[in-house]
Design a protein around this motif. Sequence first.
Motif, PDB file in Angstrom:
ATOM      1  N   GLY A 157      97.147 -37.906  39.429  1.00 29.69           N
ATOM      2  CA  GLY A 157      98.068 -37.818  38.306  1.00 29.69           C
ATOM      3  C   GLY A 157      99.455 -38.338  38.657  1.00 29.69           C
ATOM      4  N   ARG A 158      99.803 -38.226  39.925  1.00 31.24           N
ATOM      5  CA  ARG A 158     101.161 -38.600  40.328  1.00 31.24           C
ATOM      6  C   ARG A 158     101.323 -40.087  40.591  1.00 31.24           C
ATOM      7  N   GLU A 159     100.318 -40.680  41.212  1.00 31.06           N
ATOM      8  CA  GLU A 159     100.493 -42.103  41.547  1.00 31.06           C
ATOM      9  C   GLU A 159      99.205 -42.860  41.248  1.00 31.06           C
ATOM     10  N   ALA A 160      99.360 -44.136  40.941  1.00 31.65           N
ATOM     11  CA  ALA A 160      98.184 -44.951  40.655  1.00 31.65           C
ATOM     12  C   ALA A 160      97.332 -45.053  41.918  1.00 31.65           C
ATOM     13  N   LEU A 161      96.031 -45.064  41.726  1.00 33.82           N
ATOM     14  CA  LEU A 161      95.104 -45.163  42.856  1.00 33.82           C
ATOM     15  C   LEU A 161      95.447 -46.367  43.722  1.00 33.82           C
TER      16      LEU A 161
ATOM     17  N   GLY B 267      90.413 -37.684  47.860  1.00 32.71           N
ATOM     18  CA  GLY B 267      91.237 -38.380  46.875  1.00 32.71           C
ATOM     19  C   GLY B 267      90.648 -39.628  46.263  1.00 32.71           C
ATOM     20  N   LEU B 268      89.377 -39.834  46.431  1.00 38.37           N
ATOM     21  CA  LEU B 268      88.816 -41.034  45.797  1.00 38.37           C
ATOM     22  C   LEU B 268      88.270 -40.677  44.422  1.00 38.37           C
ATOM     23  N   VAL B 269      88.014 -41.719  43.642  1.00 41.60           N
ATOM     24  CA  VAL B 269      87.415 -41.530  42.330  1.00 41.60           C
ATOM     25  C   VAL B 269      85.965 -41.984  42.402  1.00 41.60           C
ATOM     26  N   VAL B 270      85.060 -41.102  42.024  1.00 41.47           N
ATOM     27  CA  VAL B 270      83.641 -41.469  41.973  1.00 41.47           C
ATOM     28  C   VAL B 270      83.199 -41.346  40.513  1.00 41.47           C
ATOM     29  N   VAL B 271      82.692 -42.431  39.971  1.00 47.06           N
ATOM     30  CA  VAL B 271      82.270 -42.412  38.570  1.00 47.06           C
ATOM     31  C   VAL B 271      80.765 -42.589  38.472  1.00 47.06           C
ATOM     32  N   GLN B 272      80.113 -41.616  37.865  1.00 40.09           N
ATOM     33  CA  GLN B 272      78.689 -41.782  37.549  1.00 40.09           C
ATOM     34  C   GLN B 272      78.610 -42.531  36.230  1.00 40.09           C
ATOM     35  N   THR B 273      78.017 -43.707  36.260  1.00 39.71           N
ATOM     36  CA  THR B 273      78.036 -44.576  35.083  1.00 39.71           C
ATOM     37  C   THR B 273      76.745 -44.445  34.286  1.00 39.71           C
ATOM     38  N   GLU B 274      76.661 -45.196  33.198  1.00 47.20           N
ATOM     39  CA  GLU B 274      75.481 -45.149  32.344  1.00 47.20           C
ATOM     40  C   GLU B 274      74.342 -45.999  32.882  1.00 47.20           C
ATOM     41  N   ASP B 275      74.654 -46.937  33.750  1.00 47.65           N
ATOM     42  CA  ASP B 275      73.613 -47.736  34.395  1.00 47.65           C
ATOM     43  C   ASP B 275      74.245 -48.566  35.501  1.00 47.65           C
ATOM     44  N   GLU B 276      73.422 -49.383  36.150  1.00 46.41           N
ATOM     45  CA  GLU B 276      73.914 -50.145  37.284  1.00 46.41           C
ATOM     46  C   GLU B 276      74.782 -51.321  36.860  1.00 46.41           C
ATOM     47  N   VAL B 277      74.536 -51.836  35.665  1.00 43.07           N
ATOM     48  CA  VAL B 277      75.374 -52.927  35.169  1.00 43.07           C
ATOM     49  C   VAL B 277      76.805 -52.429  35.056  1.00 43.07           C
ATOM     50  N   SER B 278      76.945 -51.267  34.501  1.00 43.30           N
ATOM     51  CA  SER B 278      78.265 -50.678  34.367  1.00 43.30           C
ATOM     52  C   SER B 278      78.863 -50.369  35.734  1.00 43.30           C
ATOM     53  N   ALA B 279      78.040 -49.868  36.641  1.00 42.65           N
ATOM     54  CA  ALA B 279      78.548 -49.499  37.967  1.00 42.65           C
ATOM     55  C   ALA B 279      79.147 -50.708  38.680  1.00 42.65           C
ATOM     56  N   ILE B 280      78.428 -51.808  38.714  1.00 43.96           N
ATOM     57  CA  ILE B 280      78.964 -52.965  39.444  1.00 43.96           C
ATOM     58  C   ILE B 280      80.187 -53.522  38.728  1.00 43.96           C
ATOM     59  N   ASN B 281      80.151 -53.556  37.404  1.00 45.39           N
ATOM     60  CA  ASN B 281      81.284 -54.142  36.702  1.00 45.39           C
ATOM     61  C   ASN B 281      82.540 -53.290  36.811  1.00 45.39           C
ATOM     62  N   MET B 282      82.377 -51.987  36.815  1.00 41.62           N
ATOM     63  CA  MET B 282      83.551 -51.137  37.066  1.00 41.62           C
ATOM     64  C   MET B 282      84.111 -51.417  38.454  1.00 41.62           C
TER      65      MET B 282
ATOM     66  N   ASP C  49      93.167 -37.805  32.664  1.00 41.15           N
ATOM     67  CA  ASP C  49      93.650 -36.417  32.728  1.00 41.15           C
ATOM     68  C   ASP C  49      92.674 -35.559  33.525  1.00 41.15           C
ATOM     69  N   ALA C  50      91.395 -35.769  33.274  1.00 40.23           N
ATOM     70  CA  ALA C  50      90.383 -34.973  33.978  1.00 40.23           C
ATOM     71  C   ALA C  50      90.395 -35.292  35.471  1.00 40.23           C
ATOM     72  N   LEU C  51      90.595 -36.565  35.792  1.00 42.19           N
ATOM     73  CA  LEU C  51      90.651 -36.921  37.217  1.00 42.19           C
ATOM     74  C   LEU C  51      91.884 -36.291  37.878  1.00 42.19           C
ATOM     75  N   ALA C  52      92.964 -36.271  37.135  1.00 43.21           N
ATOM     76  CA  ALA C  52      94.199 -35.696  37.693  1.00 43.21           C
ATOM     77  C   ALA C  52      94.052 -34.187  37.876  1.00 43.21           C
ATOM     78  N   GLU C  53      93.292 -33.584  37.006  1.00 36.34           N
ATOM     79  CA  GLU C  53      93.067 -32.156  37.146  1.00 36.34           C
ATOM     80  C   GLU C  53      92.261 -31.882  38.429  1.00 36.34           C
ATOM     81  N   ARG C  54      91.319 -32.781  38.676  1.00 37.13           N
ATOM     82  CA  ARG C  54      90.487 -32.648  39.865  1.00 37.13           C
ATOM     83  C   ARG C  54      91.315 -32.929  41.123  1.00 37.13           C
ATOM     84  N   ASN C  55      92.198 -33.897  41.014  1.00 40.65           N
ATOM     85  CA  ASN C  55      92.966 -34.322  42.176  1.00 40.65           C
ATOM     86  C   ASN C  55      94.387 -34.647  41.721  1.00 40.65           C
ATOM     87  N   PRO C  56      95.308 -33.688  41.906  1.00 39.39           N
ATOM     88  CA  PRO C  56      96.666 -33.854  41.367  1.00 39.39           C
ATOM     89  C   PRO C  56      97.347 -35.151  41.810  1.00 39.39           C
ATOM     90  N   ARG C  57      97.047 -35.621  43.009  1.00 35.27           N
ATOM     91  CA  ARG C  57      97.675 -36.859  43.468  1.00 35.27           C
ATOM     92  C   ARG C  57      97.345 -38.018  42.525  1.00 35.27           C
TER      93      ARG C  57
END
Lengths: 626, 626, 310, 310
Positions: free
Chosen positions: C288-292, A274-289, C278-286
């Motif tokens: 979409g339901r609640e803020a991280l 259930g985590l979000v992993v974002v591949q960014t455009e560079d490291e500046v973006s990665a740390i700031n996100m 939307d794409a993240l919610a598609e990957r992980n429905p939770r």
Amino acid sequence: MHTGGERSLGHDDLTWLIGGPQGGGINAAAEGFAKAATRAGYRVIANIEYHSNIMGEHSYYRVRVGRSGHRNVSERVHVLVALDDETLVGERHAAFPGFKGHVQEVVPGGAVVFDANDGPGEHGADVLLCPVPYLELLEEALKGSSREGQASRLKVMTNTVAVGASLALLDFDLARYQDALRAEFGGRRADLGELNAKAAALGYEFVRERFADGFAFRLPRVSPPKGKPPMLIRGAYAAAMGKLKAGIGFQSYYPISPATDENVYLEAHQRDQGLVVVQTEDEVSAINMAVGAAHAGVRASTSTSGPGLSLMVEGLGFAAMTEAAGPVLVLWSRGGPSTGLPTRHEQADLRFALQPGHGEFPHLLVAPGDVHEIVRDSYEAFNWADRYQMPVMVLVDKALGTTFITTEDLGLDRLPPVDRGPRFREGGNGDADYLRYDFSDGIVTPRSVPGQAGGIYWSTTDEHDPRGHITEDAENRIRMQDKRMGKLELALREIPSDRFLTLHGPKSADVTIVSWGSTKGAILDALDILAREDKVKANFLQIRIMRPFPVSAVTAILRAAKKTVLVECNYDGQLGLLIREQTGIAMDQSIVKYDGRPFSEEELMDGLRHVIAEGPGRLMVSHRLG
Amino acid sequence: MHTGGERSLGHDDLTWLIGGPQGGGINAAAEGFAKAATRAGYRVIANIEYHSNIMGEHSYYRVRVGRSGHRNVSERVHVLVALDDETLVGERHAAFPGFKGHVQEVVPGGAVVFDANDGPGEHGADVLLCPVPYLELLEEALKGSSREGQASRLKVMTNTVAVGASLALLDFDLARYQDALRAEFGGRRADLGELNAKAAALGYEFVRERFADGFAFRLPRVSPPKGKPPMLIRGAYAAAMGKLKAGIGFQSYYPISPATDENVYLEAHQRDQGLVVVQTEDEVSAINMAVGAAHAGVRASTSTSGPGLSLMVEGLGFAAMTEAAGPVLVLWSRGGPSTGLPTRHEQADLRFALQPGHGEFPHLLVAPGDVHEIVRDSYEAFNWADRYQMPVMVLVDKALGTTFITTEDLGLDRLPPVDRGPRFREGGNGDADYLRYDFSDGIVTPRSVPGQAGGIYWSTTDEHDPRGHITEDAENRIRMQDKRMGKLELALREIPSDRFLTLHGPKSADVTIVSWGSTKGAILDALDILAREDKVKANFLQIRIMRPFPVSAVTAILRAAKKTVLVECNYDGQLGLLIREQTGIAMDQSIVKYDGRPFSEEELMDGLRHVIAEGPGRLMVSHRLG
Amino acid sequence: MATVLKPRDYKSDAHINWCPGCGDFGIVNAIQMALAELQLPPHKVAVFSGIGCSGKTSHYIHAYGYHTLHGRVLPVATGAKLSNKDLTVLAVGGDGDGYGIGSGYFVNAGRRNVDITYVVFNNSVYGLTKGQGSPTLRKGLKTKSMPEAAIQDGVNPLALAVSSGYTFVARAFALDPRTLASLIAAGVRHRGSSFIDVLQTCPTYNDLYTAEWYNHTQSGGPRLYRLSETGYDGKVKDPSDADEVVAKKVQAITKSYEWGEKIPVGVYYEVDLPTYEDALAERNPRYGREALVDTDFSDRDLSPLMDALR
Amino acid sequence: MATVLKPRDYKSDAHINWCPGCGDFGIVNAIQMALAELQLPPHKVAVFSGIGCSGKTSHYIHAYGYHTLHGRVLPVATGAKLSNKDLTVLAVGGDGDGYGIGSGYFVNAGRRNVDITYVVFNNSVYGLTKGQGSPTLRKGLKTKSMPEAAIQDGVNPLALAVSSGYTFVARAFALDPRTLASLIAAGVRHRGSSFIDVLQTCPTYNDLYTAEWYNHTQSGGPRLYRLSETGYDGKVKDPSDADEVVAKKVQAITKSYEWGEKIPVGVYYEVDLPTYEDALAERNPRYGREALVDTDFSDRDLSPLMDALR
Ligand SMILES: Cc1ncc(C[n+]2csc(CCOP(=O)(O)OP(=O)(O)O)c2C)c(N)n1
Ligand SMILES: Cc1ncc(C[n+]2csc(CCOP(=O)(O)OP(=O)(O)O)c2C)c(N)n1
Ligand code: SF4
Ligand code: SF4
Ligand SMILES: [Mg+2]
Ligand SMILES: [Mg+2]
């Protein structure tokens, strides 16, 4: 180097090395064997050396196997499995000093498994040569299957033949390896699993019949542990586990060796964790996100390597200045400077990690020394980030990230509870009363997060007043800087002293080795050897939290030490500089290594024996391995 | 603070302070006065404090004038010229501790010139109040001219009225100031020059008639020096002069305080000095262009401040790894961390400047302490860059950059010759023989530049072989790292020892002050005061080249010192940390200041008197000036 | 707080230190008007700003305010929005901040289509560093504080935005806060990355693009005209129709080159496409339901991960 | 060296370690062919490269070679070119290098129109870091080494280049080195910033855009066609005609969205405008006469500068 008595090491200390062209499947081969050995009841440590290249350059995996287990690899190869010519005789295209092949590393009584078409090159007298017709055996394995005649397309499977061949020498339980192969090829590719199992068996038989008899180094069947088999884990996964356990919600990253392993692992677990992993455009973006995510109240992290850190320091200053609760930055060091040696090892980023950016700001820096410490530190980093509202760096490296080791337990159950630090709870008048950067009471102000009613605040990377608005007033400046920097002292007081350092071995010793991070395993092994073989009583001061620095504890230990020896995988002896800066104490001697590879057991022992015998100074060690 | 006897200081030490809203013309007013005073034969030091804002915030200029000259400013104001209310009574809108006005700084017997519409606020008993109807006098000045009736549009000219008024108190030669005004408004705007001269005269007369009589602090006519008058120069221009003299061809930059002044100055001289100045899209681009230019064989440089350096470290590693002959990076420090205090002063970037990037690589770091040293170091930086093929950093700061000081001579004639370092000259076989990173003989390989026949080479930020191609070989790695890092030792051997440090004052003393950079002037003044007023025999160890560090010279001096006092404008006492790291020697005491302003004479004297009297420890000083 | 929120409810009590007459006042007013129009509770709004005169904006709005780094406002805002999808996220900054040092982030944020609204204060100068030419200053132009005229071309922010993938692209004028407010509100309502380039006067440094210049062409009338008044329609009707999408993009880019006697303001391009969330919610429905930020991760089970290593 | 230079005269003896079958071989060959076509003495050529598989290119060419930093190749090349205007400067790098981490520099280099030629190896993956999706990978696509499909949109490099101000914008195919070589030679001949996006196959990681995919549409024929064959003319006839310039830009951008069954290659846009070096020479005539690196500055007279301070 090849002292006698090795045959007697038998199955308690055996090194098996496989080498071949990058992209040629040696990872799968070696990891398959390592896993099979672990499941068979052995303890394993396995590390890889490879080029910054996708296909063709020389790569090799060293797998050390035994009953009691080692924490470092050895140069003394008992069985060499060569998938190509270069593994045997070295880099032919090198215009300048180049690697000369692994055959030289084979101990007397050891063996070389190689393609019958190659020549083994110069080798010790007492080395068993096992030429094996890789491709022919593979063709035979494919015979009768739907893949018959495709041997050259499936050439990567000759690895399996070669590994199988080597297992015969070791008298290793072939079925275990075959199980590992079948596990690797699941589902639609199950037929490939079977074909590989067959290829392994043909290699095995070929060698068993012709060469294996009387070979001294063996891994016979032992009774494997009951219950679940142990894990074979490496630092990259350990860091991810620590983060997941801590409740990480957001990880941003930009691909870079050797940090990619951790990132890709987390990425693969986005759905189930259930985590979000974002591949960014560079490291500046990665740390700031990650800073944005930390301010938004999520446990946030990023992982990178030296070149990435050079781009992230701006963001670290931002996080520290705005007292964000994080992020946690895991720094997987590699050979520097600049692009350097992207896939090689070094511990040369410590100084930079101590002052990662302009100006003066607080951050916490911890350097775990093995997979268990990585789990713990990656986990606790989030507690510290929340508790002290500052970025936390976990400093690890290529060797820690990629070296597999056998372990039963990661200690997840023994971690301290999650601590999200002081949080603002809405009281009476809402916003009007809330001062996000209040310096009137205490050093860490309870934080609100956007979305929270009554908790509105402002923040800025400029100097600011308690409400978070810009001010350049002198008095305010002094108090804000005291508030921010004071958190380092608070952390020093609050964090239990045993988290800062460990004195391994006897309290009092003739030689005190001082080091940090990934050298831990090598030094612990060396302590044993020194005691056993050299009758030298040595201990090991491992410094783990580098900022804030545990001045008094280190001073006490070093003042009491008879002879101090600094051990580091870098040019400058950076920890030595830090210790001197903080305590005034200079190390008596130092052993440094900066050839892009971690210490082998032999390199470290050579170094230690040398400095113990000689006077003060700095010793560079390197056996110039491949 | 206001001890007696000041009246007797008379014209040898007089501080005139003008304050007003930013954008309201105080720069022109103060610089006009400072220039007039210099031309009149006085010596001047003048510094400005201002906000990171374009219009409206409180800004002030402190001009210290005397016959013999000071090297630092003083808090004791003899004449305060207030252009607005805030200058008198402080920041009304500040929600948190704010500046309380400059009237408090006026010494007994001093005077305040202010708008007759404002109230002067609380002030000492013995202060002369001179309310002046600024706007009315301006209206009068415009009368009869083509600008009659435009007083409110030309409100900025009330500055001239106010300055004129203050000059009457000082008995200063009005014509000198009027000349300065006329010089400022040339060509099409000549009528404005005349009108300003008239406005000044009206202010002058107004005060002369009503208040000036018996005012004790005066700057009467003295005989000005023969020949050309001295210059009034600040560090920003000094750095540019040093660079131009060195033959700089390429400067890239991204705007940032306080580096912009140097860049804009160079930009304005592109046509007459033939250099190329490129304003880039950010600091990453600026440093990388400069590295490209350095590789192309031009003397190349960039200038920035802390936040810019955080973005440039990647490029520094690139330059060092590829052994570019430069660039020279001039770092104009400001208050940190992060965006920090953009227009304020601090010396807090030393540690970062010592390890500017990941991994281990050589660079040279020099920190000049006054305008003469800035000229010299900015010049010689290019010689070092060429000679050692590494980036060179010149570390200066906001106080050095913006503080004007009187000087006769910049020492341009006494600079060592230009040295472009070892250059490749085509020999026999051309390319085939040439190894750009040859490590076989000597440490610095002669360099070719693109376009040069026979000199083709390759370079890479990866580890490389002598030809410049990528290799990960261990032996090569060790030799290349030794080659690169060895250049630091070479520089330490070759550069004359007096370039590294200076021991000012008596060889042996009771107190040895240790510091670097912009504190130099303040400390030299303090040495005089200590000797004169306190009968304390003190000397001053100024460390100028920080990397490579002059270990043995510093050790010798500090070992011989009776009592060491570190003085720095930062929180951590960063030079103290460096000295301890390098020599093991801890300072006995330290005085730090981190309120965003440089040391005033009084702050430093307070601090020194305190630590000389007290035991060891760290003392933070600040008089919380505006 | 009143039931009906007024623009003044979004004013903070920070001291504003822009120059008198600065176009930024109009923009901050417009933001406050837009927030009132949307009736968003201040604590559910977070304003992120870059560094520059424009960067000070976050201090002047009563909402969570983050005055970040020069050029990095989009990544920071993105990280926050992805962590709390229920938050209304505004990003603001200067033209130097966004199109110069931040241009890489500007381009890459466009590709993501995170649901944020980005307002750029386009004054063709670097205000806070005293009037150097900014990336929107065209070649050959010289404002009063520049020693030399610009020798590089100006960027075309709108064309860049459309090429980069923003799903709502508009231009407005700082001195017409009412229209700007309604565009900002429309940008916030739009699901996805909205971008509004605001032509902003800087009376202190920009003596070329003055209020006078915008309001009067050589022939007298105003330079700015509304796209909507000319029948221009930038909105994609059928987002699944690739041809229409390209046609509308090209139309917008063509318009974006109109600069001189006539300058169009309004919505250049708009399309409804699934967001990154939307794409993240598609990957992980939770998701979409609640803020991280509200998700409780204490129940994480790592045993499958460990078992895979056995 | 022979009087007539052959492609092999531009081959270095460095060991090439790209994967067998990599499209990069075609590009390096094309560069060598172009240099031979132009008969440039190798020592008058400098090749700058970024970091990635593509970044290794500079090692393989017999010319001054600078293998720089990831994403920074354009600033480095710019600094060198401005310092030695007589040098032929090529910049090369990957699509991640140029359109991701380097996108800010890509945009801003376009604005300057320095006389360099920039060749991007566009394989839609990060090759050297093992196959992550690169900025040109479109949303929803997933190459074999990716755990999840891309959830952000791909950039349109050609539209970005035109919007940014490049004065020569082209696209080519790595597996057609002959055409590519002539485009590179045209780019070098063009005075100003030339940009060539090269569709490059990565047999190791990109299993979507394979040689097969490029060479055969679903209906069988090749996917790539030459713009010139369709009568398309990207060249601006009269650079002083603003309308024509805009029309040609819009035409190029419109074309740039053509991707799928048919993909155009060739010159999308070209215009002759004064370069940055021209502007510098205008400011300082000596700059136009001799390369900065050859200029002797020992005769500098600083006394006017000092006198101004007196
Ligand atoms: C990394 C970094 N470089 C430079 C600066 C200095 N700086 C502050 S504001 C600014 C430019 C502001 O211009 P713009 O973004 O157009 O905003 P404006 O002031 O015009 O609103 C610069 C260069 C900085 N703060 N950080
Ligand atoms: C600052 C920095 N971040 C990350 C990396 C790691 N890295 C090396 S190559 C590469 C991507 C290469 O992709 P691309 O530019 O498309 O080139 P390709 O390998 O596909 O030719 C990355 C991320 C690096 N070298 N430097
Ligand atoms: S400098 Fe320009 S943009 Fe900045 S506050 Fe003043 S008028 Fe506004
Ligand atoms: S990974 Fe792809 S781009 Fe890199 S060398 Fe291999 S085939 Fe070429
Ligand atoms: Mg601007
Ligand atoms: Mg690529």
